[in-house]
Motif scaffolding. Structure first.
Motif, short mmCIF file in Angstrom:
data_model
loop_
_atom_site.label_atom_id
_atom_site.label_comp_id
_atom_site.label_asym_id
_atom_site.label_seq_id
_atom_site.Cartn_x
_atom_site.Cartn_y
_atom_site.Cartn_z
N SER A 148 0.84 -1.20 0.00
CA SER A 148 0.00 0.00 0.00
C SER A 148 0.87 1.25 0.00
CB SER A 148 -0.90 -0.03 1.24
OG SER A 148 -1.79 1.03 1.22
N PRO A 149 1.63 1.50 -1.08
CA PRO A 149 2.61 2.58 -1.08
C PRO A 149 2.04 3.99 -1.05
CG PRO A 149 2.44 1.62 -3.25
CD PRO A 149 1.61 0.77 -2.34
N ASP A 150 0.81 4.16 -1.49
CA ASP A 150 0.24 5.50 -1.53
C ASP A 150 -0.87 5.73 -0.53
OD1 ASP A 150 1.95 6.30 -3.61
OD2 ASP A 150 0.66 5.30 -5.08
N SER A 151 -1.10 4.77 0.35
CA SER A 151 -2.17 4.88 1.32
C SER A 151 -1.66 4.38 2.67
CB SER A 151 -3.38 4.06 0.90
OG SER A 151 -4.36 4.06 1.91
N TYR A 152 -2.03 5.11 3.71
CA TYR A 152 -1.62 4.73 5.07
C TYR A 152 -2.81 4.42 5.95
CZ TYR A 152 2.96 6.00 3.54
OH TYR A 152 4.14 6.05 2.84
N GLU A 153 -3.98 4.24 5.34
CA GLU A 153 -5.19 3.98 6.10
C GLU A 153 -5.13 2.67 6.87
OE1 GLU A 153 -8.51 4.37 3.46
OE2 GLU A 153 -8.00 6.44 2.99
N THR A 154 -4.42 1.70 6.37
CA THR A 154 -4.32 0.41 7.06
C THR A 154 -2.90 0.16 7.60
OG1 THR A 154 -3.84 -0.74 4.99
CG2 THR A 154 -6.16 -0.60 5.67
N SER A 155 -2.10 1.21 7.65
CA SER A 155 -0.72 1.06 8.15
C SER A 155 -0.70 0.78 9.64
CB SER A 155 0.08 2.34 7.88
OG SER A 155 0.24 2.54 6.52
N ARG A 156 0.36 0.12 10.06
CA ARG A 156 0.59 -0.12 11.49
C ARG A 156 1.22 1.11 12.12
NH1 ARG A 156 3.89 -4.26 10.03
NH2 ARG A 156 5.45 -3.50 11.48
N ILE A 157 0.97 1.27 13.40
CA ILE A 157 1.70 2.23 14.22
C ILE A 157 2.52 1.38 15.18
CG2 ILE A 157 1.56 4.11 15.89
CD1 ILE A 157 0.44 4.87 13.16
N ASP A 158 3.83 1.54 15.13
CA ASP A 158 4.72 0.80 16.00
C ASP A 158 5.40 1.75 16.97
OD1 ASP A 158 4.10 -1.53 14.65
OD2 ASP A 158 6.15 -1.98 14.04
N ALA A 159 5.93 1.19 18.04
CA ALA A 159 6.77 1.92 18.98
C ALA A 159 8.12 1.23 19.01
CB ALA A 159 6.15 1.93 20.37
N VAL A 160 9.17 2.01 19.05
CA VAL A 160 10.51 1.46 19.17
C VAL A 160 11.17 2.04 20.42
CG1 VAL A 160 11.59 3.22 17.67
CG2 VAL A 160 12.73 1.02 18.00
N VAL A 161 11.78 1.16 21.21
CA VAL A 161 12.52 1.58 22.40
C VAL A 161 13.89 2.05 21.91
CG1 VAL A 161 13.50 0.87 24.61
CG2 VAL A 161 11.28 -0.05 23.85
N ILE A 162 14.24 3.28 22.19
CA ILE A 162 15.46 3.88 21.66
C ILE A 162 16.71 3.09 22.07
CG2 ILE A 162 16.89 5.97 21.61
CD1 ILE A 162 14.14 6.32 20.28
N ALA A 163 16.83 2.71 23.32
CA ALA A 163 18.04 2.06 23.82
C ALA A 163 18.26 0.67 23.25
CB ALA A 163 18.01 2.00 25.35
N THR A 164 17.18 -0.07 22.97
CA THR A 164 17.34 -1.47 22.58
C THR A 164 16.92 -1.78 21.15
OG1 THR A 164 15.11 -2.07 23.30
CG2 THR A 164 16.88 -2.18 24.96
N GLY A 165 16.12 -0.92 20.55
CA GLY A 165 15.59 -1.20 19.21
C GLY A 165 14.38 -2.12 19.24
N GLU A 166 13.94 -2.55 20.42
CA GLU A 166 12.76 -3.42 20.54
C GLU A 166 11.54 -2.69 19.98
OE1 GLU A 166 9.83 -5.24 23.98
OE2 GLU A 166 11.66 -4.22 24.57
#
Length: 170
Positions: A148-166
């Motif tokens: 879905s390169p031109d649409s973000y309606e179904t995109s995930r929202i992720d969180a990344v921990v800065i120190a570990t990359g988790e």
């Protein structure tokens, strides 16, 4: 992204164009007018420092920061950037190109370091629009895919921990 609000809510930085040139403007809550921040021609993606005394932004091929009076200081190279956020530990997280990982850099400048990694097995194409979470230990971001390169309606929202990359999906 054309607007940033200082954490204390006393100032707004916004991008506006006059005579065909975009610049950063600052409007304080107790003022009715916005004022140009010197040296911010071509600006986009403003982000306030935690103390509200600096603003990071992209202009052309550069990530910069400036005081509210200017002049800007170049921190790193960027292309078609996709978001900037300023963490409590005086680190700036940004997406330097449209189809790449997120990176961090000291607010004083230096070599950018990747904090996320595109996962090809999941069809990830881009990590963009980072926003620091309270506490400053993690950043939320949008995960764009090849499906879905031109649409973000179904995109995930992720969180990344800065120190570990988790990473975790929100």
């Amino acid at each position: 992204p054309a607007l940033a609000i200082s954490r204390d809510g006393r100032a707004i930085a916004f991008v506006a164009s006059t005579a065909g040139v975009s610049r950063l403007y600052l409007r304080r809550r107790d003022d009715v007018e916005g004022h140009v921040i010197p040296g911010t021609q071509g600006a986009s993606g403003p982000a306030f420092s935690p103390d509200g005394l600096w603003i990071a932004f992209a202009s052309g091929t550069e990530l910069k920061k400036t005081t509210l009076d200017g002049p800007p200081i170049v921190l790193a190279k960027v292309g078609d950037h996709r978001g900037i956020t300023w963490l409590d530990n005086d680190t700036i997280v940004f997406a330097p190109y449209a189809a790449q990982n997120l990176f961090r850099i000291p607010a004083s400048g230096g070599e950018p370091v990747a904090i996320s990694k595109l996962e090809a097995s999941k069809g990830e194409r881009t990590h963009r629009w980072p926003i620091v979470l309270p506490g400053g230990n993690a950043v939320l971001f949008t995960v764009g895919t090849y499906a879905s390169p031109d649409s973000y309606e179904t995109s995930r929202i992720d969180a990344v921990v800065i120190a570990t990359g988790e990473r975790r999906t929100v």
